[in-house]
Write a protein that holds these residues in place. Sequence first.
Motif, mmCIF file in Angstrom:
data_model
loop_
_atom_site.group_PDB
_atom_site.id
_atom_site.type_symbol
_atom_site.label_atom_id
_atom_site.label_comp_id
_atom_site.label_asym_id
_atom_site.label_seq_id
_atom_site.Cartn_x
_atom_site.Cartn_y
_atom_site.Cartn_z
ATOM 1 N N ALA A 1 1.871 1.781 -3.512
ATOM 2 C CA ALA A 1 0.719 2.184 -4.331
ATOM 3 C C ALA A 1 0.173 3.553 -3.935
ATOM 4 N N GLY A 2 0.627 4.076 -2.800
ATOM 5 C CA GLY A 2 0.083 5.339 -2.322
ATOM 6 C C GLY A 2 -1.362 5.176 -1.868
ATOM 7 N N ALA A 3 -1.664 4.031 -1.282
ATOM 8 C CA ALA A 3 -3.022 3.727 -0.843
ATOM 9 C C ALA A 3 -2.999 3.387 0.648
ATOM 10 N N SER A 4 -4.126 2.992 1.160
ATOM 11 C CA SER A 4 -4.219 2.612 2.570
ATOM 12 C C SER A 4 -4.537 1.118 2.683
ATOM 13 N N ARG A 5 -4.335 0.592 3.881
ATOM 14 C CA ARG A 5 -4.692 -0.813 4.131
ATOM 15 C C ARG A 5 -6.189 -1.028 3.893
ATOM 16 N N THR A 6 -6.984 -0.040 4.279
ATOM 17 C CA THR A 6 -8.433 -0.141 4.082
ATOM 18 C C THR A 6 -8.753 -0.302 2.603
ATOM 19 N N THR A 7 -8.115 0.511 1.777
ATOM 20 C CA THR A 7 -8.333 0.414 0.333
ATOM 21 C C THR A 7 -7.894 -0.960 -0.179
ATOM 22 N N PHE A 8 -6.742 -1.422 0.281
ATOM 23 C CA PHE A 8 -6.249 -2.739 -0.130
ATOM 24 C C PHE A 8 -7.308 -3.804 0.172
ATOM 25 N N GLN B 1 -10.423 -3.537 0.683
ATOM 26 C CA GLN B 1 -11.682 -3.378 -0.043
ATOM 27 C C GLN B 1 -11.624 -4.131 -1.374
ATOM 28 N N HIS B 2 -10.421 -4.303 -1.892
ATOM 29 C CA HIS B 2 -10.239 -4.944 -3.204
ATOM 30 C C HIS B 2 -9.681 -6.368 -3.127
ATOM 31 N N VAL C 1 0.828 -1.213 0.000
ATOM 32 C CA VAL C 1 0.000 0.000 0.000
ATOM 33 C C VAL C 1 0.856 1.255 0.000
#
Length: 188
Positions: A25-32, A34-35, A22
Amino acid sequence: VDACVQVFDETDYVNARVDDIVARAGASRTTFYQHFKSKADIAREAMRPLVGSAVPHYAVLTGLTDPSWKYLREWMDQLVGHWRENRAAINAVQQASVVEPELAGEFVSSVRDTVHVLAPWMKSVSGVDESTAELRALVWLLQMERVSFFWMVRDVPFDGPALLDVLTDSLWAALHPTRSAPARAESD
């Protein structure tokens, strides 16, 4: 998915953490989450385009009734290009397949699918029975896959053109069990 491939390639699958993916990817664990359910789930997503592009690459051969050695060698060059373009993803998927039984099963299924594409063609070109054609397709495919893996993913140094000549000879022998590969100068 690109971030996971980069992290798995640089770190390795076992030691890579979702936090590493993450962050890349510049994302969060939550976003990870979710997918994806897990690292294995995102590795599976990295595998899909590889499998999707591999079978059609091999299927190109199936329309040929008696390809020349030169044609097979040029096709090998294209296959090597595929490996080079996808080196990091192939590395990531191979690592994940070692420790994730589901991914290993999917990899085996992709090998089986490719064998089922190649075997009828090998049977028609070589005149061998169906079982022998399947075994020849399997042996040649795994030989090509392992050599390519160590050469292009693990960077084992080989004389590339000479190695491709030998791999082409191997495919030629699977297709023509009673004919020797032509001399390089005769392969046109």
